[in-house]
Design an enzyme around this catalytic site. Structure first.
Site, short mmCIF file in Angstrom:
data_model
loop_
_atom_site.label_atom_id
_atom_site.label_comp_id
_atom_site.label_asym_id
_atom_site.label_seq_id
_atom_site.Cartn_x
_atom_site.Cartn_y
_atom_site.Cartn_z
N ARG A 142 -8.64 -6.83 -1.08
CA ARG A 142 -9.43 -7.77 -0.29
C ARG A 142 -9.65 -7.32 1.14
O ARG A 142 -10.40 -7.96 1.87
CB ARG A 142 -8.70 -9.13 -0.22
CG ARG A 142 -8.54 -9.82 -1.53
CD ARG A 142 -7.66 -11.06 -1.32
NE ARG A 142 -7.26 -11.64 -2.59
CZ ARG A 142 -7.77 -12.76 -3.10
NH1 ARG A 142 -8.70 -13.41 -2.47
NH2 ARG A 142 -7.33 -13.22 -4.24
N GLN B 50 1.29 -13.05 -1.31
CA GLN B 50 -0.09 -13.05 -1.83
C GLN B 50 -0.24 -11.98 -2.91
O GLN B 50 -1.29 -11.87 -3.52
CB GLN B 50 -1.08 -12.76 -0.70
CG GLN B 50 -1.09 -13.79 0.41
CD GLN B 50 -1.97 -13.34 1.55
OE1 GLN B 50 -1.56 -12.60 2.43
NE2 GLN B 50 -3.21 -13.81 1.56
N HIS C 201 -0.38 -16.18 -5.60
CA HIS C 201 -1.52 -15.79 -6.44
C HIS C 201 -1.09 -15.41 -7.86
O HIS C 201 -1.84 -14.76 -8.57
CB HIS C 201 -2.30 -14.63 -5.78
CG HIS C 201 -2.96 -15.03 -4.49
ND1 HIS C 201 -3.30 -14.14 -3.50
CD2 HIS C 201 -3.33 -16.26 -4.02
CE1 HIS C 201 -3.86 -14.79 -2.49
NE2 HIS C 201 -3.88 -16.07 -2.77
N THR D 100 0.83 -1.21 0.00
CA THR D 100 0.00 0.00 0.00
C THR D 100 0.87 1.26 0.00
O THR D 100 0.49 2.27 -0.59
CB THR D 100 -0.99 0.02 1.19
OG1 THR D 100 -0.28 -0.29 2.37
CG2 THR D 100 -2.10 -0.98 0.99
N VAL E 261 0.60 -9.75 -6.39
CA VAL E 261 0.85 -10.09 -7.79
C VAL E 261 1.61 -8.98 -8.49
O VAL E 261 1.65 -8.91 -9.72
CB VAL E 261 -0.49 -10.38 -8.53
CG1 VAL E 261 -1.19 -11.59 -7.93
CG2 VAL E 261 -1.42 -9.17 -8.52
N ASP E 262 2.22 -8.08 -7.69
CA ASP E 262 2.78 -6.84 -8.24
C ASP E 262 4.25 -6.93 -8.63
O ASP E 262 4.80 -5.99 -9.20
CB ASP E 262 2.55 -5.67 -7.27
CG ASP E 262 3.07 -5.96 -5.86
OD1 ASP E 262 4.12 -6.63 -5.71
OD2 ASP E 262 2.42 -5.50 -4.89
N ASN F 262 1.18 -6.46 11.30
CA ASN F 262 -0.04 -6.09 10.59
C ASN F 262 -0.79 -5.02 11.39
O ASN F 262 -0.82 -5.07 12.62
CB ASN F 262 -0.95 -7.33 10.39
CG ASN F 262 -1.99 -7.10 9.32
OD1 ASN F 262 -1.66 -6.73 8.19
ND2 ASN F 262 -3.25 -7.30 9.65
#
Ligand code: ZN
Length: 247
Positions: free
Chosen positions: A26, A93, A113, A18, A95-96, A212
């Site tokens: 999600r 997780q 992913h 982010t 996909v970047d 997190n």
């Protein structure tokens, strides 16, 4: 020389990217929760059966800016740890492709992913760079097809309704069982397989560190729970790993 460095596994979710400007799809305020229609764009059945969904999906990818995103300090801290000689594997997780962009060798990254930086043909399996497909969209093709066979092209990501790659998943399980330290970073640990891997790591005796912003179901079994922003927390935590290994 590092002689007895532990194997460090780092599971990463949307929260690590982010800071690179990539939205969390999600999460609790994710794109897909706030616009359920957007979820159809990444659901295999809709994507394959509805040309209008594909046209919209290509426009979203074209505007999305994923290919222009840059790795941030947390991605770089993991690559730095690897360069220092500590054995590191990333299970992501995301996909970047930002772990690889930060300098981590591709063989050390397991993309649970898949990758949005490549396309795959649903007919013949041919793979190609996403930027080539986006250039075709830019040039006026609303739904670019596979050049060798004419099949439907999709990103090389695991869409809703698709199975994870069993080879990638088996490798992730092996790394999880073998590691001495398991960081779970920027993941809510509520979606398979991330949740299962965190539990497996704790059960196999690894030191589990959860980083997190929000509580996760594994906070109770974690050895350490860190709530501070990933961009500052992860470089500090990984430099501690490095100093201990060099100790
Ligand atoms: Zn094809």
């Amino acid at each position: 020389m590092i002689t007895s460095a532990p194997l460090v596994a780092v599971l990463t979710g949307a929260g690590i990217s982010t800071d690179s400007g990539i939205p969390d799809y999600r999460g609790p305020h994710g794109v897909w929760r706030e616009d359920p229609d957007a979820e159809k764009l990444v659901t295999y059945e809709y994507y394959m059966n509805d040309p209008e969904i594909r046209r919209r999906a290509w426009q979203v990818r074209r505007r999305g800016g994923l290919l222009g995103a840059e790795p941030n300090g947390a991605h770089r801290a993991i690559a730095d740890l690897s360069r220092s000689g500590v054995p590191v594997r990333v299970l992501t997780q995301n996909v970047d492709g930002l772990h690889q962009r930060a300098g981590l060798p591709a063989r050390k990254v397991l993309e649970l992913h898949g990758s949005a930086l490549e396309t795959v043909c649903t007919g013949c399996g041919d793979r190609g760079p996403m930027d080539a497909a986006l250039a075709r969209v830019e040039a006026g093709e609303a739904d670019p097809r596979c050049l060798p066979c004419g099949g439907v092209l999709k990103p090389a990501t695991v869409m809703f309704g698709q199975h994870l790659d069993p080879v990638v998943l088996a490798d992730a399980v092996a790394v999880t069982k073998a590691c001495q330290v398991f960081f779970a970073v920027g993941s809510t640990l509520q979606v398979h397989p991330a949740a299962g891997l965190a539990g497996l790591a704790a059960g196999a005796g690894a030191r589990l560190v959860v980083v997190n912003a929000e509580p996760t179901p594994y906070d109770d079994v974690a050895d350490e729970v860190v709530r501070e922003p990933i961009g500052t927390a992860l470089p500090r935590l990984l430099s501690q790993v490095r100093e201990a290994a060099e100790g």
